[in-house]
Write a protein that holds these residues in place. Structure first.
Motif, PDB file in Angstrom:
ATOM      1  N   THR A   1       0.829  -1.181  -0.004  1.00 58.16           N
ATOM      2  CA  THR A   1      -0.092  -0.035   0.139  1.00 58.16           C
ATOM      3  C   THR A   1       0.719   1.217  -0.070  1.00 58.16           C
ATOM      4  O   THR A   1       2.163   1.123   0.475  1.00 58.16           O
ATOM      5  CB  THR A   1      -0.616  -0.012   1.448  1.00 58.16           C
TER       6      THR A   1
ATOM      7  N   GLY B   1      -4.676 -10.410   2.591  1.00 58.39           N
ATOM      8  CA  GLY B   1      -3.541 -10.175   1.905  1.00 58.39           C
ATOM      9  C   GLY B   1      -2.570  -9.070   2.836  1.00 58.39           C
ATOM     10  O   GLY B   1      -2.482  -8.041   2.674  1.00 58.39           O
TER      11      GLY B   1
ATOM     12  N   ALA C   1       0.047  -2.228   5.730  1.00 54.48           N
ATOM     13  CA  ALA C   1      -1.181  -1.736   6.227  1.00 54.48           C
ATOM     14  C   ALA C   1      -1.613  -2.378   7.576  1.00 54.48           C
ATOM     15  O   ALA C   1      -2.325  -1.692   8.415  1.00 54.48           O
ATOM     16  CB  ALA C   1      -2.286  -2.143   5.174  1.00 54.48           C
TER      17      ALA C   1
ATOM     18  N   GLU D   1      -2.279 -14.350   4.843  1.00 52.21           N
ATOM     19  CA  GLU D   1      -1.260 -14.277   3.577  1.00 52.21           C
ATOM     20  C   GLU D   1      -0.927 -15.692   3.510  1.00 52.21           C
ATOM     21  O   GLU D   1      -0.556 -16.373   4.149  1.00 52.21           O
ATOM     22  CB  GLU D   1      -0.073 -13.291   4.129  1.00 52.21           C
TER      23      GLU D   1
ATOM     24  N   ALA E   1      -5.975 -17.732   1.482  1.00 52.67           N
ATOM     25  CA  ALA E   1      -7.050 -16.756   2.418  1.00 52.67           C
ATOM     26  C   ALA E   1      -8.438 -17.742   2.543  1.00 52.67           C
ATOM     27  O   ALA E   1      -8.914 -17.593   3.628  1.00 52.67           O
ATOM     28  CB  ALA E   1      -7.078 -15.547   1.925  1.00 52.67           C
TER      29      ALA E   1
ATOM     30  N   ASP F   1      -7.472  -7.066   0.138  1.00 50.81           N
ATOM     31  CA  ASP F   1      -6.116  -6.657  -0.409  1.00 50.81           C
ATOM     32  C   ASP F   1      -5.255  -7.786  -0.934  1.00 50.81           C
ATOM     33  O   ASP F   1      -4.066  -7.930  -0.693  1.00 50.81           O
ATOM     34  CB  ASP F   1      -5.245  -5.587   0.185  1.00 50.81           C
TER      35      ASP F   1
HETATM   36  C1  LIG Z   1      -1.408  -6.398  -2.702  1.00 53.18           C
HETATM   37  S1  LIG Z   1      -0.514  -7.350  -1.853  1.00 53.18           S
HETATM   38  C2  LIG Z   1      -1.033  -6.718  -0.283  1.00 53.18           C
HETATM   39  C3  LIG Z   1      -0.634  -5.714   0.334  1.00 53.18           C
HETATM   40  C4  LIG Z   1      -0.540  -5.409   1.922  1.00 53.18           C
HETATM   41  N1  LIG Z   1      -2.124  -5.346   2.002  1.00 53.18           N
HETATM   42  C5  LIG Z   1       0.131  -4.136   2.207  1.00 53.18           C
HETATM   43  O1  LIG Z   1      -0.423  -3.116   2.910  1.00 53.18           O
HETATM   44  O2  LIG Z   1       1.415  -4.043   1.902  1.00 53.18           O
HETATM   45  C6  LIG Z   1      -1.355  -8.874  -2.055  1.00 53.18           C
HETATM   46  C7  LIG Z   1      -1.203 -10.004  -1.105  1.00 53.18           C
HETATM   47  O3  LIG Z   1      -2.109 -10.953  -1.037  1.00 53.18           O
HETATM   48  C8  LIG Z   1      -1.459 -12.319  -1.273  1.00 53.18           C
HETATM   49  N2  LIG Z   1      -2.268 -13.381  -1.739  1.00 53.18           N
HETATM   50  C9  LIG Z   1      -2.417 -13.325  -3.196  1.00 53.18           C
HETATM   51  N3  LIG Z   1      -3.584 -14.490  -3.371  1.00 53.18           N
HETATM   52  C10 LIG Z   1      -3.637 -14.732  -2.048  1.00 53.18           C
HETATM   53  C11 LIG Z   1      -4.718 -15.901  -1.669  1.00 53.18           C
HETATM   54  N4  LIG Z   1      -5.296 -16.719  -2.273  1.00 53.18           N
HETATM   55  N5  LIG Z   1      -4.446 -16.272  -0.272  1.00 53.18           N
HETATM   56  C12 LIG Z   1      -3.859 -15.492   0.524  1.00 53.18           C
HETATM   57  N6  LIG Z   1      -2.738 -14.530   0.466  1.00 53.18           N
HETATM   58  C13 LIG Z   1      -3.083 -14.392  -1.169  1.00 53.18           C
HETATM   59  C14 LIG Z   1      -0.025 -12.221  -2.104  1.00 53.18           C
HETATM   60  O4  LIG Z   1       0.804 -12.910  -1.782  1.00 53.18           O
HETATM   61  C15 LIG Z   1       0.210 -10.778  -1.477  1.00 53.18           C
HETATM   62  O5  LIG Z   1       1.286 -10.486  -0.784  1.00 53.18           O
END
Ligand SMILES: C[S@@+](CC[C@H](N)C(=O)[O-])C[C@H]1O[C@@H](n2cnc3c(N)ncnc32)[C@H](O)[C@@H]1O
Length: 203
Positions: A61, A85, A91, A121, A151, A173
């Protein structure tokens, strides 16, 4: 490439068609309430390490988004937060720092429990970094539960383990193709409290 603290510079790789609106980001950063100093320090170290260690550091973020989340969690006096996420926890830490230990929608008995943020995550390396930085402040560490795994599986398990648990604030996210299922699961299982809020980052 070295990015600045807010990770939203004009030459940032994710800044396709200047979609990050870097001037507006800079303006809103300069005019938003700053994080408490100790939280800003933890976030700075976390961001620097993420940029250094993760090719996809642009998942994070931006500073404006984190400040908005911080203000919303404070404003709504949230004590039960769900994040889908975590990535490296930027965040997560901003929201946990703003949490109230008592929620207006809980009875005084229920308010006996301290505020908790559950964050999901699937990447253990990212979640590990988040946890490492959260541990630097005891009150953050006490408030955050890191759950590693896909997730939806985590959500199903947590809901079975704590069937009556509701959340005041949900931040989605993660994988964009999962948003509709996350939303449906939350609504179908009555996971949102009466005055609860869901925020989804459209990436
Ligand atoms: C955009 S990033 C999140 C950014 C975070 N909220 C921040 O503040 O920096 C998206 C995250 O979702 C995770 N992700 C993607 N698909 C997922 C799933 N099915 N289950 C759990 N995590 C997942 C990715 O590994 C990634 O770390």
């Amino acid at each position: 490439m070295r990015l600045n603290y807010s990770n939203a510079t004009e030459d940032f790789p994710g800044n396709i068609d200047n979609r990050l609106r870097t001037k507006e980001e800079e303006y809103s950063n300069d005019h938003s309430t700053p994080f408490p100093l100790e939280v800003a320090d933890v976030l700075k170290e976390l961001i620097d390490e993420t940029i250094h260690d993760f090719e996809k550091h642009y998942f994070m973020t931006t500073e404006t988004q984190r400040k908005l989340l911080f203000q919303l969690v404070k404003l709504f006096r949230c004590s039960r937060i769900l994040e889908i996420g975590t990535f490296t926890g930027a965040a997560t830490i901003a929201m946990a720092a703003a949490m109230s230990s008592s929620s207006p929608s809980l009875s005084s008995e229920e308010n006996g429990e301290n505020g908790k943020l559950i964050t999901l995550e699937m990447d253990p390396k990212a979640a590990g970094l988040a946890q490492k930085h959260a541990k630097k402040l005891k009150y953050l560490d006490d408030r955050i539960d890191f759950v590693v795994g896909p997730a939806m599986e985590s959500l199903v398990r947590i809901t079975k383990e704590q069937p009556n648990k509701q959340y005041d604030f949900v931040f989605i996210d993660a994988n964009k193709d999962g948003y509709a299922s996350y939303f449906d699961f939350i609504m179908d299982h009555n996971l949102l409290s009466d005055n609860g809020v869901i925020i989804a980052d459209n990436g």
